[in-house]
Design an enzyme around this catalytic site. Structure first.
Site, PDB file in Angstrom:
ATOM      1  NE  ARG A   6     -10.109   6.758   7.146  1.00 42.07           N
ATOM      2  CZ  ARG A   6      -8.908   7.571   7.027  1.00 42.07           C
ATOM      3  NH1 ARG A   6      -9.117   8.966   6.942  1.00 42.07           N
ATOM      4  NH2 ARG A   6      -7.867   6.863   7.121  1.00 42.07           N
ATOM      5  CE  LYS A  56      -9.540   5.560  10.723  1.00 39.19           C
ATOM      6  NZ  LYS A  56      -9.032   4.083  10.910  1.00 39.19           N
ATOM      7  CG  HIS A  78     -14.820   1.298   3.662  1.00 44.23           C
ATOM      8  ND1 HIS A  78     -14.862   2.530   4.454  1.00 44.23           N
ATOM      9  CD2 HIS A  78     -13.577   0.867   4.019  1.00 44.23           C
ATOM     10  CE1 HIS A  78     -13.814   2.614   5.252  1.00 44.23           C
ATOM     11  NE2 HIS A  78     -12.918   1.685   4.918  1.00 44.23           N
ATOM     12  NE  ARG A 131     -10.165   4.736   3.261  1.00 42.98           N
ATOM     13  CZ  ARG A 131      -9.513   5.928   3.137  1.00 42.98           C
ATOM     14  NH1 ARG A 131      -9.638   7.051   2.627  1.00 42.98           N
ATOM     15  NH2 ARG A 131      -8.443   5.825   4.075  1.00 42.98           N
ATOM     16  CG  HIS A 183      -3.800   4.216   4.341  1.00 47.73           C
ATOM     17  ND1 HIS A 183      -4.063   3.335   3.151  1.00 47.73           N
ATOM     18  CD2 HIS A 183      -5.156   4.259   4.877  1.00 47.73           C
ATOM     19  CE1 HIS A 183      -5.209   2.822   2.950  1.00 47.73           C
ATOM     20  NE2 HIS A 183      -5.974   3.393   3.942  1.00 47.73           N
ATOM     21  CE1 TYR A 215      -8.310  -0.504  -1.262  1.00 45.85           C
ATOM     22  CE2 TYR A 215      -6.380   0.446   0.273  1.00 45.85           C
ATOM     23  CZ  TYR A 215      -7.788   0.335  -0.015  1.00 45.85           C
ATOM     24  OH  TYR A 215      -8.696   0.773   0.815  1.00 45.85           O
TER      25      TYR A 215
END
Length: 320
Positions: free
Chosen positions: A155, A193, A265, A268, A291, A300
């Site tokens: 990210r 995150k 993005h 990514r 994730h 994806y």
């Protein structure tokens, strides 16, 4: 004498402190929660609601209607995000004993249309990366930056937060300096995150680009500003911002003359899509992307399925 009931503003401040300290959410996420919930409190205030216990299900419904009935209504995605913020706030109020029930528990966001991530082809990515060929310090930096984005699927927030020490070298002497004599950049340490750490390997192109940048460009950029551990520096020697990275990508995409709208993005999405097209296991891609759930990564697989279907329709004599 019982303590006075906190106001909505006080409860909101406690919630933001909770998600920052106890849940370890990123500053950007906390700011998004704050913006959403401040809008919510404005709607509640207009309805005469000033304390958590005074909020009813009708007030939550009124908030949803307010978002939907604006002169310029929010998109379904934005409405769903704001309602998610409200539901999280109400869960907190219940857990803290500030309310007796969660009046937002039954609130449902609008159904979102299924949107597939936008990825570009391998050749298109190569064309964008080729625009960074050059020996000047900006080209060396941009090549290292874009090769890293494509090689790791990081990210943009993770990339701008990188420090030099997060480049882990294969040599036992790693971490003693920036020069190539201390080993070749091998993997990168990313903080995702919630502060979750993951180690992602670097391909040969990204390794070479980062090594060249650290030896030949970063020292020159660093000399223009105050000492900083940041990996990627702007022209004045300070840590690059997210906006800086966006501008670099936009400029390089325009320079490639592909006529594509490209963002961080895009790198990514392309990273994940190209890995899956090459036969990578979805669980591996999940780990590389950081994730928490494989279901997020599985979107994806729909992209690659669409690609296969298009190729089949074009190539098979009885497909049409």
């Amino acid at each position: 004498m019982p303590a006075p009931e906190p106001t909505l503003e006080t409860a909101l401040a406690r919630y933001l402190r909770h998600v920052t300290i106890e849940r370890g959410l990123s500053p950007n996420t906390v700011e998004a929660y704050q913006r959403d919930l401040e809008v919510y409190l404005v709607v509640l205030a207009a309805r005469g609601v000033t304390t958590p216990a005074a909020i009813g299900s009708a007030d939550v419904t009124a908030f949803v209607h307010e978002l939907r009935d604006r002169p310029e209504p929010l998109s379904a995605t934005s409405t769903a995000r704001m309602l998610s913020s409200v539901r999280g706030f109400h869960r907190f109020l219940l857990e803290e004993g500030l309310v007796e029930r969660n009046v937002a528990a039954d609130a449902r966001p609008p159904k979102l249309a299924s949107r597939l991530p936008k990825a570009i082809t391998v050749d298109q990515m190569a064309a964008i990366l080729a625009t960074t060929d050059g020996d000047d310090e900006r080209s060396l930096r941009d090549k290292a930056l874009l090769e890293l984005l494509y090689a790791t699927g990081a990210r943009v927030s993770e990339v701008v937060d990188l420090n030099v020490d997060d480049v882990i070298r294969s040599s036992a002497e790693s971490g003693e300096g920036e020069a190539g004599e201390h080993g070749t950049a091998d993997v990168i340490r990313l903080f995702g995150k919630g502060g979750k750490q993951r180690i992602v390997p670097l391909g040969s192109y990204a390794r070479a680009a980062i090594d060249a940048y650290l030896v030949r460009a970063r020292p020159l950029l660093s000399a223009r500003g105050k000492a900083t551990p940041a990996l990627f520096l702007g022209v004045r020697g300070a840590r690059m911002s997210r906006q800086n990275v966006w501008l670099v990508i936009k400029a390089r995409a325009e320079q490639s003359k592909l006529g594509l709208a490209v963002s961080p993005h895009t790198f990514r999405h392309s990273f994940a899509t190209h890995l899956l097209e090459g036969g990578a296991d979805v669980r591996v891609v999940q780990e590389l992307l950081g994730h928490s759930s494989v279901s997020t990564t599985q979107i994806y697989t729909l992209v690659t399925a669409d690609t296969l279907r298009d190729m089949y329709t074009t190539a098979h004599p009885r497909a049409r």
